[in-house]
Design a protein around this motif. Structure first.
Motif, PDB file in Angstrom:
ATOM      1  N   GLN A   1      -3.828   3.557   0.428  1.00  0.00           N
ATOM      2  CA  GLN A   1      -4.431   2.773  -0.646  1.00  0.00           C
ATOM      3  C   GLN A   1      -3.561   1.574  -0.993  1.00  0.00           C
ATOM      4  OE1 GLN A   1      -5.732   4.957  -4.110  1.00  0.00           O
ATOM      5  NE2 GLN A   1      -5.604   3.156  -5.438  1.00  0.00           N
TER       6      GLN A   1
ATOM      7  N   LEU B   1       0.834  -1.196   0.000  1.00  0.00           N
ATOM      8  CA  LEU B   1       0.000   0.000   0.000  1.00  0.00           C
ATOM      9  C   LEU B   1       0.869   1.245   0.000  1.00  0.00           C
ATOM     10  CD1 LEU B   1      -0.186   1.355   3.170  1.00  0.00           C
ATOM     11  CD2 LEU B   1      -1.269  -0.870   3.512  1.00  0.00           C
TER      12      LEU B   1
ATOM     13  N   TYR C   1       1.007   5.382   1.216  1.00  0.00           N
ATOM     14  CA  TYR C   1       0.510   6.331   2.200  1.00  0.00           C
ATOM     15  C   TYR C   1       0.959   7.712   1.771  1.00  0.00           C
ATOM     16  CZ  TYR C   1       0.354   8.894   6.654  1.00  0.00           C
ATOM     17  OH  TYR C   1       0.130   9.826   7.633  1.00  0.00           O
TER      18      TYR C   1
ATOM     19  N   LYS D   1      -8.955   1.222   0.642  1.00  0.00           N
ATOM     20  CA  LYS D   1      -8.471   2.606   0.545  1.00  0.00           C
ATOM     21  C   LYS D   1      -9.209   3.444   1.578  1.00  0.00           C
ATOM     22  CE  LYS D   1      -8.380   6.558  -2.695  1.00  0.00           C
ATOM     23  NZ  LYS D   1      -8.683   7.010  -4.075  1.00  0.00           N
ATOM     24  N   SER D   2      -8.520   4.460   2.102  1.00  0.00           N
ATOM     25  CA  SER D   2      -9.168   5.401   3.014  1.00  0.00           C
ATOM     26  C   SER D   2      -8.600   6.788   2.808  1.00  0.00           C
ATOM     27  CB  SER D   2      -8.978   4.969   4.469  1.00  0.00           C
ATOM     28  OG  SER D   2      -7.634   5.150   4.866  1.00  0.00           O
TER      29      SER D   2
ATOM     30  N   TRP E   1     -13.133   2.927   1.112  1.00  0.00           N
ATOM     31  CA  TRP E   1     -13.437   2.043  -0.007  1.00  0.00           C
ATOM     32  C   TRP E   1     -13.318   0.616   0.511  1.00  0.00           C
ATOM     33  CZ3 TRP E   1     -11.705   6.840  -0.447  1.00  0.00           C
ATOM     34  CH2 TRP E   1     -12.090   7.625  -1.545  1.00  0.00           C
TER      35      TRP E   1
ATOM     36  N   THR F   1      -2.031  -1.084  -3.463  1.00  0.00           N
ATOM     37  CA  THR F   1      -1.717  -1.190  -4.890  1.00  0.00           C
ATOM     38  C   THR F   1      -1.636  -2.651  -5.322  1.00  0.00           C
ATOM     39  OG1 THR F   1       0.662  -1.059  -4.404  1.00  0.00           O
ATOM     40  CG2 THR F   1      -0.496   1.009  -4.908  1.00  0.00           C
TER      41      THR F   1
ATOM     42  N   THR G   1      -4.044   9.898   2.618  1.00  0.00           N
ATOM     43  CA  THR G   1      -4.670   8.792   1.895  1.00  0.00           C
ATOM     44  C   THR G   1      -3.854   7.523   2.087  1.00  0.00           C
ATOM     45  OG1 THR G   1      -5.563  10.279   0.188  1.00  0.00           O
ATOM     46  CG2 THR G   1      -5.388   7.941  -0.379  1.00  0.00           C
TER      47      THR G   1
ATOM     48  N   VAL H   1     -10.869  -0.290  -6.770  1.00  0.00           N
ATOM     49  CA  VAL H   1      -9.555  -0.021  -6.188  1.00  0.00           C
ATOM     50  C   VAL H   1      -8.724  -1.282  -6.374  1.00  0.00           C
ATOM     51  CG1 VAL H   1      -8.273   0.562  -4.099  1.00  0.00           C
ATOM     52  CG2 VAL H   1     -10.519   1.584  -4.491  1.00  0.00           C
TER      53      VAL H   1
ATOM     54  N   SER I   1     -15.544  -2.144  -5.388  1.00  0.00           N
ATOM     55  CA  SER I   1     -15.626  -1.676  -4.005  1.00  0.00           C
ATOM     56  C   SER I   1     -16.847  -0.798  -3.820  1.00  0.00           C
ATOM     57  CB  SER I   1     -14.361  -0.896  -3.625  1.00  0.00           C
ATOM     58  OG  SER I   1     -14.222   0.244  -4.452  1.00  0.00           O
TER      59      SER I   1
END
Length: 330
Positions: free
Chosen positions: A211, A76, A78, A196-197, A186, A213, A209, A163, A168
């Motif tokens: 998320q 992820l 950040y 994801k947030s 998400w 990947t 954020t 995502v 999602s």
């Protein structure tokens, strides 16, 4: 930071207090690493039922249950204030407790490990911090149940998206006042795990954020039984708190540097969390000021009460004006 209930979120407050005795890049690494674990690790029991979700409330119930039903891992990113970090995360839950591993893939090798109620930080393979998780339902996420949360936040289903190549649903957590932050989540449509947030300020501007990947998960043969901690809240209070925030953990004589100890109060409204450190004022105490790292704010203030000089530090995921008001009330 998002609203997930994580048993180590409060410990990052304590580690953040070490920031002034470390090189800046190292202390920010400790903060952000623990924050990432806090974002993508455990949640508290919302409901025992499992059902097809058609409302925001139902999706959050599914999300809470999913953490005990799946093992997951992935890479992820950040993002906050123009800075981007890439990390690898794996998470599992067993009868022995949670196990999580988060490793930075950029720069100096950095790693965060959680095994049960023990959290350890390593830099270049060397342990630099280790502590045990204490207190009732640390971080307080959903600690009062969904109905309690809804007193201070609106929950809205904002449609569907994709995502990391997966369908999602988008759930938004909207504050009912300007004393707390908002969150947009998400959730994976199949598993209800978080993909994801985004954390939002009171003007709906993005602060940070998270998320994935890459993302993979496996379902357990039998979901683990979730515990519902009913322990009493600590008998403690502070001069001023925004409505809905309660003290859920108190720790005395917390090391905040190599030579300083402070009393720590951790607070939550069921979603947002912050901590207050109170210590005697010394010649080498921190300077007064404010700092912000993504969604996390820090307010440092010197106070004098009854000829007793103290240093008050407020650290957490609340608006800056709220943190200032908490500190100024001492």
């Amino acid at each position: 930071m998002v609203f997930l209930n994580n048993k180590i979120l409060t410990e990052r407050r304590s580690f953040f207090a070490h920031r002034f005795s470390m090189q800046k890049s190292v202390r920010q690494t400790l903060l952000m690493g623990t924050l990432l674990l806090a974002t993508f690790v455990s949640t508290t029991l919302l409901s025992s039922m499992s059902q097809a979700a058609t409302t925001a409330d139902q999706w959050l119930i599914r999300f809470a249950d999913a953490m005990y039903s799946y093992h997951y891992s992935g890479v992820l990113v950040y993002s906050r204030e123009g800075q981007l970090d890439t990390v690898e995360l794996s998470h599992d839950v067993s009868e022995a407790g949670e196990e999580a591993r988060l490793s930075y893939l950029d720069g100096i090798p950095r790693e965060f490990l959680q095994r049960g109620n023990q959290i350890t930080q390593k830099i270049s393979g060397e342990t630099v911090a280790s502590d045990r998780i204490h207190g009732r339902n640390p971080s307080g996420r959903f600690s009062g149940g969904l109905e309690q949360v809804k007193k201070y936040y609106q929950l809205q289903l904002k449609g569907q998206s994709r995502v990391v190549g997966r369908p999602s649903v988008v759930v938004e957590i909207i504050p009912r006042d300007n004393q707390r932050l908002g969150y947009r989540l998400w959730l994976d449509k199949e598993s209800a795990l978080l993909l994801k947030s985004v954390t939002l300020d009171p003007l709906s501007r993005e602060l940070e954020t998270f998320q994935f990947t890459s993302f993979a998960f496996t379902q357990r043969d039998k979901p683990l039984k979730k515990s519902d901690d009913k322990a009493a809240m600590p008998a403690a209070s502070l001069p001023w708190l925004p409505e809905g925030f309660e003290v859920y953990m108190v720790k005395e004589s917390v090391p905040v540097s190599e030579t300083h100890l402070a009393n720590m109060f951790s607070l939550s409204d069921g979603i947002s969390t912050f901590s207050v450190f109170v210590e005697p004022l010394r010649a080498d105490s921190l300077k007064e000021g404010v700092h912000q790292y993504g969604a996390t704010v820090v307010v440092v203030r010197k106070v004098l009460n009854d000829n007793l000089a103290q240093m008050v530090t407020v650290v957490g995921e609340i608006p800056l004006h709220t943190a200032r008001k908490v500190a100024d009330a001492f």
